[in-house]
Write an enzyme that holds these catalytic residues in place. Structure first.
Site, PDB file in Angstrom:
ATOM      1  N   TYR A   1       0.846  -1.201   0.000  1.00  0.00           N
ATOM      2  CA  TYR A   1       0.000   0.000   0.000  1.00  0.00           C
ATOM      3  C   TYR A   1       0.884   1.256   0.000  1.00  0.00           C
ATOM      4  O   TYR A   1       0.705   2.154  -0.833  1.00  0.00           O
ATOM      5  CB  TYR A   1      -0.947   0.020   1.208  1.00  0.00           C
ATOM      6  CG  TYR A   1      -1.768   1.282   1.228  1.00  0.00           C
ATOM      7  CD1 TYR A   1      -2.749   1.486   0.256  1.00  0.00           C
ATOM      8  CD2 TYR A   1      -1.528   2.304   2.141  1.00  0.00           C
ATOM      9  CE1 TYR A   1      -3.472   2.670   0.211  1.00  0.00           C
ATOM     10  CE2 TYR A   1      -2.250   3.481   2.114  1.00  0.00           C
ATOM     11  CZ  TYR A   1      -3.220   3.654   1.140  1.00  0.00           C
ATOM     12  OH  TYR A   1      -3.925   4.837   1.092  1.00  0.00           O
TER      13      TYR A   1
ATOM     14  N   LYS B   1       1.420   4.112  -3.112  1.00  0.00           N
ATOM     15  CA  LYS B   1       1.165   5.547  -2.998  1.00  0.00           C
ATOM     16  C   LYS B   1       2.455   6.351  -3.236  1.00  0.00           C
ATOM     17  O   LYS B   1       2.410   7.481  -3.739  1.00  0.00           O
ATOM     18  CB  LYS B   1       0.550   5.871  -1.634  1.00  0.00           C
ATOM     19  CG  LYS B   1      -0.856   5.289  -1.466  1.00  0.00           C
ATOM     20  CD  LYS B   1      -1.808   5.830  -2.530  1.00  0.00           C
ATOM     21  CE  LYS B   1      -3.236   5.364  -2.351  1.00  0.00           C
ATOM     22  NZ  LYS B   1      -4.158   5.928  -3.367  1.00  0.00           N
TER      23      LYS B   1
HETATM   24  C1  8X3 Z   1      -4.309   6.095   4.317  1.00  0.00           C
HETATM   25  C2  8X3 Z   1      -3.379   6.716   5.265  1.00  0.00           C
HETATM   26  O1  8X3 Z   1      -2.064   6.363   7.437  1.00  0.00           O
HETATM   27  O2  8X3 Z   1      -4.220   5.255   7.220  1.00  0.00           O
HETATM   28  O3  8X3 Z   1      -4.041   6.529   3.022  1.00  0.00           O
HETATM   29  O4  8X3 Z   1      -2.331   4.469   5.946  1.00  0.00           O
HETATM   30  S1  8X3 Z   1      -2.990   5.628   6.517  1.00  0.00           S
END
Ligand code: 8X3
Length: 265
Positions: free
Chosen positions: A165, A169
């Site tokens: 994840y 990003k």
């Molecule tokens: C989600 C942010 O910190 O919950 O994009 O992974 S976090």
């Protein structure tokens, strides 16, 4: 003292522009669609859930009957969806809100499952990149365009258990930085919105449990999808010479991606 130059620069209106919002059936995508509609932006909305899109379209048209709103239910993880968007004319827009994305799991690399990784790679990276690739030429030939990518604080400050994840990003952030460099001077604004903890369906889906999803935000005040959408419309409303490159938007209770202060904890 002549103050007139400070007061003659109202934010340019977004009214009459068009936007494609991906992942519009819930969360930040839905909130963004609402804010953009409020600003008078015609919408092309895509998401996986047709019924939600139909409900959203009709609720928006009730409030803003003059808007043009098109919907298309599709799964961006499937390459065929990118052609469906093209056939529906969804790439001919002034603004792209590249929002669709997801997280699955909080496992370390050694115990993570490939089945969790693949959808994140497919949607957060492949679909986001490909949709952008298909939209950019039209924006450049029309001489104007705005691309907002929904990144994450996790792409800037990665944390253990977030491997793919966070990496997805970070990849999106890198892609935006490159696109910004490549298109500088051509009136294309490329913006990265990188929020921290936002309470939406995100964590429930990530952990596959409503209870576990809710517990992520226990004792702290997370951001809401509206907090993010408000910033996004603010960024888009800036004069065209202002490019809001990146915004790291954190909840006040979150000092870092892995530092959250909870009351009673
Ligand atoms: C989600 C942010 O910190 O919950 O994009 O992974 S976090």
């Amino acid at each position: 003292m002549d103050l007139s130059s400070y007061f003659i620069n109202p934010e340019p209106a977004l009214a009459g522009k068009s936007a494609l919002v991906t992942g519009a059936s819930s969360g930040i995508g839905l909130a963004s669609a609402c804010r953009l509609a409020e600003a008078g932006v015609n919408l092309k909305l895509t998401g996986r859930r047709l019924e939600r899109l139909i409900e959203l379209k009709s609720a928006l048209l009730e409030r803003f009957p003059k808007l043009l709103i098109d919907i298309l239910a599709t799964d961006l993880a499937q390459p065929a969806s990118w052609d469906q968007l093209a056939q529906a004319g969804f790439y001919e827009v002034d603004i792209l809100i590249n929002n669709a994305g997801l997280a699955h799991g909080r496992d370390k690399v050694e115990t993570a499952r490939f089945e969790d990784w693949q959808p994140m790679i497919d949607v957060n990276i492949t679909a986001a990149f490909e949709i952008t690739r298909r939209i950019v030429p039209g924006m450049l030939s029309r001489g104007q365009g705005d691309i907002v990518c929904l990144g994450s604080a996790a792409g800037i400050y990665p944390y253990e258990g977030g491997s793919v994840y966070c990496a997805s990003k970070a990849a999106l952030r890198s892609f935006c930085q490159i696109l910004r460099r490549e298109t500088a001077g051509q009136n294309l604004r490329v913006m990265l919105m990188a929020p921290g903890m936002v309470e939406t369906e995100f964590s429930t889906r990530r952990l596959n449990s409503p209870e576990a999803g809710k517990a992520v935000y226990a004792g702290m005040t997370p951001l809401t999808e509206n907090d993010v959408a408000r910033q996004l419309v603010f960024a888009l409303s800036q004069p065209r010479h202002v490019n809001w490159d990146e915004l790291l938007l954190m909840a006040t209770d979150q000092g870092w991606t892995d530092k959250v202060v909870r009351k009673n904890a």
